[in-house]
Design a protein around this motif. Sequence first.
Motif, PDB file in Angstrom:
ATOM      1  N   ILE A 243     -43.904  -2.219 -15.938  1.00 52.35           N
ATOM      2  CA  ILE A 243     -42.935  -1.435 -16.707  1.00 52.35           C
ATOM      3  C   ILE A 243     -41.710  -2.249 -17.075  1.00 52.35           C
ATOM      4  O   ILE A 243     -40.971  -1.901 -17.955  1.00 52.35           O
ATOM      5  CB  ILE A 243     -42.494  -0.133 -15.986  1.00 52.35           C
ATOM      6  CG1 ILE A 243     -41.986  -0.458 -14.597  1.00 52.35           C
ATOM      7  CG2 ILE A 243     -43.609   0.885 -15.960  1.00 52.35           C
ATOM      8  CD1 ILE A 243     -41.338   0.735 -13.919  1.00 52.35           C
ATOM      9  N   LEU A 244     -41.528  -3.355 -16.389  1.00 53.74           N
ATOM     10  CA  LEU A 244     -40.352  -4.161 -16.691  1.00 53.74           C
ATOM     11  C   LEU A 244     -40.647  -5.300 -17.645  1.00 53.74           C
ATOM     12  O   LEU A 244     -39.794  -6.110 -17.908  1.00 53.74           O
ATOM     13  CB  LEU A 244     -39.776  -4.726 -15.390  1.00 53.74           C
ATOM     14  CG  LEU A 244     -39.234  -3.661 -14.451  1.00 53.74           C
ATOM     15  CD1 LEU A 244     -38.943  -4.260 -13.096  1.00 53.74           C
ATOM     16  CD2 LEU A 244     -37.999  -3.019 -15.025  1.00 53.74           C
TER      17      LEU A 244
ATOM     18  N   ASN B  41     -28.090  -1.193 -16.524  1.00 53.56           N
ATOM     19  CA  ASN B  41     -28.590  -1.351 -15.153  1.00 53.56           C
ATOM     20  C   ASN B  41     -30.113  -1.489 -15.113  1.00 53.56           C
ATOM     21  O   ASN B  41     -30.659  -2.043 -14.157  1.00 53.56           O
ATOM     22  CB  ASN B  41     -28.081  -0.253 -14.207  1.00 53.56           C
ATOM     23  CG  ASN B  41     -28.399   1.122 -14.695  1.00 53.56           C
ATOM     24  OD1 ASN B  41     -28.642   1.280 -15.883  1.00 53.56           O
ATOM     25  ND2 ASN B  41     -28.397   2.093 -13.815  1.00 53.56           N
ATOM     26  N   ALA B  42     -30.789  -1.030 -16.170  1.00 53.05           N
ATOM     27  CA  ALA B  42     -32.235  -1.249 -16.232  1.00 53.05           C
ATOM     28  C   ALA B  42     -32.502  -2.745 -16.433  1.00 53.05           C
ATOM     29  O   ALA B  42     -33.424  -3.319 -15.858  1.00 53.05           O
ATOM     30  CB  ALA B  42     -32.853  -0.457 -17.365  1.00 53.05           C
TER      31      ALA B  42
ATOM     32  N   LEU C 148     -30.443  -5.101 -15.452  1.00 54.17           N
ATOM     33  CA  LEU C 148     -30.100  -5.748 -14.179  1.00 54.17           C
ATOM     34  C   LEU C 148     -31.208  -5.577 -13.163  1.00 54.17           C
ATOM     35  O   LEU C 148     -31.558  -6.495 -12.429  1.00 54.17           O
ATOM     36  CB  LEU C 148     -28.823  -5.117 -13.621  1.00 54.17           C
ATOM     37  CG  LEU C 148     -27.531  -5.718 -14.135  1.00 54.17           C
ATOM     38  CD1 LEU C 148     -26.367  -4.867 -13.699  1.00 54.17           C
ATOM     39  CD2 LEU C 148     -27.378  -7.144 -13.623  1.00 54.17           C
ATOM     40  N   ASP C 149     -31.738  -4.394 -13.158  1.00 52.47           N
ATOM     41  CA  ASP C 149     -32.830  -4.079 -12.239  1.00 52.47           C
ATOM     42  C   ASP C 149     -33.984  -5.053 -12.466  1.00 52.47           C
ATOM     43  O   ASP C 149     -34.554  -5.622 -11.534  1.00 52.47           O
ATOM     44  CB  ASP C 149     -33.271  -2.642 -12.530  1.00 52.47           C
ATOM     45  CG  ASP C 149     -33.997  -2.040 -11.353  1.00 52.47           C
ATOM     46  OD1 ASP C 149     -34.029  -2.688 -10.299  1.00 52.47           O
ATOM     47  OD2 ASP C 149     -34.519  -0.925 -11.506  1.00 52.47           O
ATOM     48  N   SER C 150     -34.274  -5.251 -13.732  1.00 53.72           N
ATOM     49  CA  SER C 150     -35.364  -6.160 -14.074  1.00 53.72           C
ATOM     50  C   SER C 150     -35.030  -7.606 -13.729  1.00 53.72           C
ATOM     51  O   SER C 150     -35.870  -8.358 -13.250  1.00 53.72           O
ATOM     52  CB  SER C 150     -35.667  -6.035 -15.563  1.00 53.72           C
ATOM     53  OG  SER C 150     -36.698  -6.902 -15.896  1.00 53.72           O
ATOM     54  N   MET C 151     -33.749  -7.968 -13.953  1.00 57.68           N
ATOM     55  CA  MET C 151     -33.339  -9.340 -13.614  1.00 57.68           C
ATOM     56  C   MET C 151     -33.501  -9.567 -12.115  1.00 57.68           C
ATOM     57  O   MET C 151     -33.967 -10.607 -11.672  1.00 57.68           O
ATOM     58  CB  MET C 151     -31.890  -9.591 -14.051  1.00 57.68           C
ATOM     59  CG  MET C 151     -31.748  -9.720 -15.568  1.00 57.68           C
ATOM     60  SD  MET C 151     -30.062  -9.483 -16.154  1.00 57.68           S
ATOM     61  CE  MET C 151     -29.366 -11.111 -15.974  1.00 57.68           C
TER      62      MET C 151
ATOM     63  N   ILE D 245     -29.469  -0.732  -7.258  1.00 63.23           N
ATOM     64  CA  ILE D 245     -30.386  -1.809  -7.611  1.00 63.23           C
ATOM     65  C   ILE D 245     -31.048  -2.381  -6.366  1.00 63.23           C
ATOM     66  O   ILE D 245     -32.248  -2.595  -6.320  1.00 63.23           O
ATOM     67  CB  ILE D 245     -29.634  -2.923  -8.377  1.00 63.23           C
ATOM     68  CG1 ILE D 245     -29.195  -2.383  -9.734  1.00 63.23           C
ATOM     69  CG2 ILE D 245     -30.502  -4.139  -8.570  1.00 63.23           C
ATOM     70  CD1 ILE D 245     -28.124  -3.216 -10.382  1.00 63.23           C
ATOM     71  N   SER D 246     -30.244  -2.602  -5.305  1.00 61.43           N
ATOM     72  CA  SER D 246     -30.788  -3.192  -4.084  1.00 61.43           C
ATOM     73  C   SER D 246     -31.860  -2.310  -3.481  1.00 61.43           C
ATOM     74  O   SER D 246     -32.900  -2.775  -3.061  1.00 61.43           O
ATOM     75  CB  SER D 246     -29.682  -3.399  -3.056  1.00 61.43           C
ATOM     76  OG  SER D 246     -28.750  -4.300  -3.567  1.00 61.43           O
TER      77      SER D 246
END
Length: 364
Positions: free
Chosen positions: A29-30, A42-43, A45-48, A67-68
């Motif tokens: 999904i990423l 933040n999506a 960032l989440d992927s990063m 995120i963590s």
Amino acid sequence: MTKQNVVMADSKSGMNVSITVQVTTPYKILTELEINGSSRINAWLDSMRASSPTHAKSTTSSLTNVISTTTDQRHEQSSLMVRQPSALKMFDQITNASKGKQIVMFLDYDGTLSPIVEDPDRAFMSDEMRRTVRDVARHFPTAIVSGRCRDKVYNFVQLAELYYAGSHGMDIKGPPQSSKKYKKGTNRAVLFQAASEFLPMIDEVYKELVEKTKSTAGAKVENNKFCLSVHFRCVDEKKWSELAQQVRSVLKGYPKLRLTQGRKVLEIRPTIKWDKGMALEFLLESLGFANCTDVFPVYIGDDRTDEDAFKVLRERGQGFGILVSKIPKDTNASYSLQEPSEVKDFLKRLVEWKRLSLRRQFKI
Ligand SMILES: O=P(O)(O)OC[C@H]1O[C@H](O[C@H]2O[C@H](CO)[C@@H](O)[C@H](O)[C@H]2O)[C@H](O)[C@@H](O)[C@@H]1O
């Protein structure tokens, strides 16, 4: 959750068993992040963060906490995934499956032939790996399929006898005498560029990104001709959000570009329907294997963009993909190798196996 068939070696009998497992899909999904529309930073960032699976839990802000947590959950989920069986351990089964067929070898570059390093300009492959790839190409048609600019990846590999598909397959060129050795049918030299009309736009965006990201220490924008890479491997994690905002603000003005993600890199490319999987199909067709049942393509790669090629092989039901990874991932590859040194070992064994079968065939 998705269901996936995996083939595993039974530890007692050594026989192959096929089992169906449920796997989580963060990896999938990423793969593509929206630039416009409903996507939130933040999506991104989440992927990063998902591309840096070893980092520790942070407590600096509520956003970071979210995120963590997500990343930790992914870790747990990852450990539930079943690793693809080792291509080295399954070597005999693999070569048995290829008997009577023409193996065609597809190799990703970064993380597959060369180890991942901090400076993308210094991702050299070893001389031993180069010799091994040269030997492979003596026996099988061989292509390098990379996200990098074709000229750049050629400069790293330096083997004129190979096919090169740069810019995630959008820029394909064959060796000067490509046709003589393997090619069935026509004798045309292979050259294909899927996104030529995007060149001016990519150049423009490159300049804008360089300008916009220059305030973020460690960020590096790489021009891969038909696509761009924004590296964040050397950017302090606290600055990832800033970098994501900068990239997003540039891309907002370019709806014809999309963003995908690789290993600590944001990749920007045209929205055209072309990827490493389509490059693989194009090359098979160029080699005269379009509708053949006697072809056995093998694709080795480590990154999300390689999944497009693994998927094509799975759907064709021909050959297989090998994922280079130390950790289990949701993948369409059938086998795995842990790192480039294992890729080299696998390729060496393949060359030895081929030499031996030729000796047997011609009784020499
Ligand atoms: O398709 P590939 O050949 O795997 O190329 C994908 C990207 O590879 C390079 O970046 C990656 O390797 C760098 C050197 O080891 C590393 O510093 C970076 O973090 C990795 O993402 C290349 O620089 C990119 O342009 C390619 O898109």
